[in-house]
Design a protein around this motif. Structure first.
Motif, short mmCIF file in Angstrom:
data_model
loop_
_atom_site.label_atom_id
_atom_site.label_comp_id
_atom_site.label_asym_id
_atom_site.label_seq_id
_atom_site.Cartn_x
_atom_site.Cartn_y
_atom_site.Cartn_z
N GLU A 154 -20.93 -34.76 -47.78
CA GLU A 154 -19.84 -34.04 -47.13
C GLU A 154 -19.23 -34.87 -46.01
OE1 GLU A 154 -21.32 -30.30 -45.85
OE2 GLU A 154 -21.38 -29.44 -47.87
N ARG A 155 -20.09 -35.56 -45.23
CA ARG A 155 -19.57 -36.37 -44.13
C ARG A 155 -18.66 -37.48 -44.64
NH1 ARG A 155 -20.08 -40.99 -41.62
NH2 ARG A 155 -21.56 -41.80 -43.15
N ARG A 156 -19.08 -38.15 -45.71
CA ARG A 156 -18.27 -39.25 -46.24
C ARG A 156 -16.96 -38.75 -46.83
NH1 ARG A 156 -22.09 -44.06 -48.66
NH2 ARG A 156 -23.61 -44.08 -46.95
N LEU A 157 -17.02 -37.61 -47.50
CA LEU A 157 -15.78 -37.07 -48.05
C LEU A 157 -14.83 -36.62 -46.95
CD1 LEU A 157 -17.13 -35.01 -51.09
CD2 LEU A 157 -15.80 -37.12 -51.15
N ASN A 158 -15.39 -36.03 -45.89
CA ASN A 158 -14.55 -35.60 -44.77
C ASN A 158 -13.86 -36.78 -44.11
OD1 ASN A 158 -15.04 -32.86 -45.03
ND2 ASN A 158 -16.82 -32.90 -43.68
N GLU A 159 -14.53 -37.93 -44.06
CA GLU A 159 -13.90 -39.12 -43.49
C GLU A 159 -12.69 -39.54 -44.32
OE1 GLU A 159 -16.59 -42.33 -43.17
OE2 GLU A 159 -17.65 -41.52 -41.43
N GLN A 160 -12.76 -39.33 -45.62
CA GLN A 160 -11.72 -39.81 -46.51
C GLN A 160 -10.53 -38.87 -46.62
OE1 GLN A 160 -13.68 -40.53 -50.25
NE2 GLN A 160 -15.22 -41.86 -49.34
N VAL A 161 -10.70 -37.61 -46.23
CA VAL A 161 -9.62 -36.66 -46.46
C VAL A 161 -8.84 -36.34 -45.19
CG1 VAL A 161 -10.81 -35.58 -48.38
CG2 VAL A 161 -11.12 -34.64 -46.10
N ALA A 162 -8.93 -37.21 -44.18
CA ALA A 162 -8.15 -36.98 -42.97
C ALA A 162 -6.71 -37.39 -43.25
CB ALA A 162 -8.72 -37.78 -41.80
N THR A 163 -5.96 -36.52 -43.89
CA THR A 163 -4.59 -36.81 -44.31
C THR A 163 -3.63 -36.56 -43.16
OG1 THR A 163 -4.28 -34.54 -45.04
CG2 THR A 163 -5.17 -36.11 -46.65
N PRO A 164 -2.39 -37.04 -43.28
CA PRO A 164 -1.40 -36.72 -42.25
C PRO A 164 -1.22 -35.22 -42.07
CG PRO A 164 -0.63 -38.54 -43.60
CD PRO A 164 -1.90 -38.05 -44.24
N GLU A 165 -1.33 -34.45 -43.17
CA GLU A 165 -1.19 -33.00 -43.04
C GLU A 165 -2.32 -32.43 -42.21
OE1 GLU A 165 -0.73 -28.96 -45.76
OE2 GLU A 165 -0.83 -30.92 -46.71
N GLU A 166 -3.54 -32.93 -42.41
CA GLU A 166 -4.67 -32.47 -41.61
C GLU A 166 -4.45 -32.81 -40.14
OE1 GLU A 166 -9.45 -33.31 -40.97
OE2 GLU A 166 -8.44 -34.10 -42.74
N ALA A 167 -3.93 -34.02 -39.89
CA ALA A 167 -3.67 -34.43 -38.51
C ALA A 167 -2.63 -33.52 -37.86
CB ALA A 167 -3.21 -35.88 -38.48
N ARG A 168 -1.58 -33.18 -38.61
CA ARG A 168 -0.54 -32.31 -38.05
C ARG A 168 -1.10 -30.92 -37.77
NH1 ARG A 168 2.62 -35.10 -41.92
NH2 ARG A 168 2.47 -33.38 -43.41
N ARG A 169 -1.94 -30.42 -38.69
CA ARG A 169 -2.52 -29.10 -38.48
C ARG A 169 -3.44 -29.10 -37.26
NH1 ARG A 169 -4.08 -28.42 -43.16
NH2 ARG A 169 -2.50 -26.97 -43.92
N ALA A 170 -4.21 -30.17 -37.11
CA ALA A 170 -5.09 -30.28 -35.94
C ALA A 170 -4.28 -30.33 -34.66
CB ALA A 170 -5.97 -31.53 -36.06
N ASN A 171 -3.15 -31.04 -34.69
CA ASN A 171 -2.27 -31.09 -33.53
C ASN A 171 -1.74 -29.70 -33.19
OD1 ASN A 171 -1.75 -33.50 -32.05
ND2 ASN A 171 -0.91 -34.43 -33.88
N ALA A 172 -1.35 -28.94 -34.22
CA ALA A 172 -0.81 -27.61 -33.99
C ALA A 172 -1.86 -26.69 -33.38
CB ALA A 172 -0.28 -27.02 -35.30
N GLU A 173 -3.09 -26.76 -33.88
CA GLU A 173 -4.17 -25.93 -33.34
C GLU A 173 -4.47 -26.29 -31.90
OE1 GLU A 173 -7.22 -26.75 -36.17
OE2 GLU A 173 -6.58 -25.19 -37.57
N LEU A 174 -4.47 -27.59 -31.61
CA LEU A 174 -4.75 -28.03 -30.24
C LEU A 174 -3.64 -27.58 -29.29
CD1 LEU A 174 -6.35 -29.61 -28.17
CD2 LEU A 174 -5.28 -31.71 -29.00
N ARG A 175 -2.39 -27.67 -29.75
CA ARG A 175 -1.28 -27.27 -28.88
C ARG A 175 -1.33 -25.77 -28.60
NH1 ARG A 175 2.16 -29.18 -31.71
NH2 ARG A 175 2.94 -27.30 -32.69
N ALA A 176 -1.79 -24.97 -29.58
CA ALA A 176 -1.92 -23.53 -29.36
C ALA A 176 -2.95 -23.25 -28.27
CB ALA A 176 -2.32 -22.84 -30.67
N ILE A 177 -4.04 -24.00 -28.27
CA ILE A 177 -5.05 -23.86 -27.22
C ILE A 177 -4.45 -24.22 -25.86
CG2 ILE A 177 -7.24 -24.78 -26.34
CD1 ILE A 177 -8.05 -25.19 -29.30
#
Length: 508
Positions: A154-177
């Protein structure tokens, strides 16, 4: 970006995973407080039953059911009704709370639960492997190995799936906080103040000498080198309490900020991030920590209150008073404006191409967003201050403008700065009702924006479209980073082999 040989002990910080507010979309998911964990419940029932020397049939007779039905409950395949839960608790001599306890009763039970969850998950199912029958005869070392293999996969797969969409979603969640907290984090302010008190800070701009004293106070020695790994701005060796910085004085980053951010990871007790969202939270926290030292809360608030009383708040004055960059001054203003001045505000960092790189708001301004709620990567309205400022000839003074938008009228002040990736605008704005506290409020420049309506600025004027539609074929500049996955690794973009080789070479 910083690379850390982090401490192994489990610690928490104001921005650690354990202390962050829950992110949107997590309520009701398996494993949260408002759902019944059938696998964990079943293992607990089995543990309690066997501990009392009872067979399935023995327990079944006490609760009025057959052993085969209890077997389904113990294997996590059937959810018992409330009456059955009460009967099981009474028969096993425990309370309902104990029966539903979150902690597995033994290490083996915890491993069995983890393995059962894994085998029921989509990842295991996608591998096409046979399921392992979990029983008391399954050796402990086999359990340990299977659970460990699943976690590593799971750790290795999670490293590989950090897509731009994931990054944008993480940014949105952080900005909401950040919006919920008005971009003010008292825990980090307190950590910064303790450091300032320890080194005897008495006011004024933060000198490099005083920052070096902070490093010494925290137990670190500083080493300027010419071979710092290209993917880093600093490298911290926690084994030998050393911080490595570049010798070059031509860096695009304030060397004081780089060092303070490196120290911030240590002071805030960060652990290696487990996902891209946590990596972003840590980076924002260290930026906040550095700014809280460069512009300490007490003198910065005193200065801003005097400026507000004089109706002369200006970001460039904050920059000059504390000897920081315009961007740092603008960010720090957003930290303190709402908490201490009762001023709602927004901030933008926009590339000359019109793309928003950073943004924050708690004043209701309508930033463009994609389907994930992300603002970063979206085009800013051509009529906003952040875009118009690029065409202003006078680059020495701040550019001020009122903009009428669907969500109200806003006043913004902006400047442009050139960086390694081109020219950027940095703008700070407030609702019309609060512009009275700012220098530049007397500007007569006014624009009207209808964005996100495409007719505002994204659709070509009809006269141009009539002449050129179908007669133009531009060759687009390919932004390959928008298509590629995020760089893999615990710290995205950092070459671990390069960093470890660097540390080995400098550790003697």
């Amino acid at each position: 970006m910083h690379f850390f040989a982090y401490r192994q002990e489990m610690t928490t910080s104001p921005w650690s995973r354990d202390s962050m507010p829950p992110l949107p979309g997590t309520s009701g998911l398996p494993g949260t407080a408002d759902t019944l964990d059938l696998i964990s419940l079943g293992r607990r029932v089995r543990h309690l039953r066997k501990g009392r020397g009872m067979t399935l049939d023995d327990l079944g007779r006490k609760v009025g059911t057959v052993g085969s039905q209890l077997s389904l409950i113990e294997n996590g395949k059937r959810e018992p009704k409330l009456g059955m839960l009460q009967g099981l608790a009474a028969a096993l001599g425990v309370s309902i709370d104990e029966l539903l306890g979150a902690e597995p009763p033994t290490r083996r039970a915890a491993l069995e639960i983890e393995l059962e969850r894994a085998q029921r998950g989509p990842l295991y199912g996608s591998l096409g492997l046979p399921r392992v029958r979990i029983s008391s005869r399954l050796p402990m070392e086999v359990l340990e190995s299977l659970v460990g293999l699943q976690a590593e996969l799971e750790r290795r797969l999670n490293e590989q799936v950090a897509t731009p969409e994931e990054a944008r979603r993480a940014n949105a969640e952080l900005r909401a906080i950040m919006r919920r907290k008005n971009n003010y984090f008292p825990e980090i302010e307190a950590e910064a103040q303790q450091v300032l008190d320890a080194v005897g800070y008495s006011g004024g701009p933060m000198s490099e000498h005083l920052i070096a004293d902070i490093a010494v106070h925290l137990g670190f020695t500083l080493h300027h080198v010419s071979d710092l790994p290209h993917s880093t701005r600093s490298v911290t060796d926690l084994k030998n309490s050393r911080i490595y910085l570049t010798q070059s004085r031509h860096s695009d980053h304030d060397p004081r900020s780089v060092l303070l951010q490196a120290l911030g990871h240590y002071v805030l007790e960060h652990r290696p991030p487990e996902n891209y969202g946590e990596f972003l939270r840590q980076r924002v926290a260290t930026n906040y920590f550095a700014a809280a030292l460069l512009l300490p809360e007490k003198p910065a608030v005193e200065y801003l209150r005097r400026a507000k009383a004089a109706k002369e708040i200006a970001v460039e004055d904050i920059r000059d008073t504390f000897a920081v960059s315009y961007e740092t001054a603008a960010h720090r203003f957003t930290n303190l404006a709402t908490e201490h001045l009762d001023i709602l505000t927004h901030f933008q960092k926009t590339h000359k191409s019109g793309i928003i790189y950073k943004a924050y708001e708690n004043d209701g301004v309508t930033f463009p967003q994609d389907h994930t709620g992300a603002i970063e990567g979206q085009p800013s309205c051509r009529r906003w201050t952040s875009r118009v400022v690029f065409d202003v000839q006078d680059k020495f003074r701040a550019y001020n403008q009122y903009t009428d938008t669907p969500s109200g009228t806003y006043w913004c002040t902006a400047r442009t700065e050139r960086g390694p990736n081109g020219e950027f605008s940095l703008s700070v704005g407030v609702p019309y009702a609060q512009v009275k506290w700012f220098r530049g409020r007397d500007t007569d420049i006014r624009e009207k924006s209808f964005c996100p309506d495409e007719a505002c600025c994204r659709r070509p004027p009809s006269s141009l479209a009539a002449e050129w539609a179908g007669n133009a074929w531009p060759s687009a500049r390919a932004h390959s980073h928008l298509l590629a996955a995020m760089p893999p690794g615990v710290f995205p973009g950092v070459d671990e082999t390069e960093v470890y080789s660097f540390l080995a070479a400098h550790s003697h």
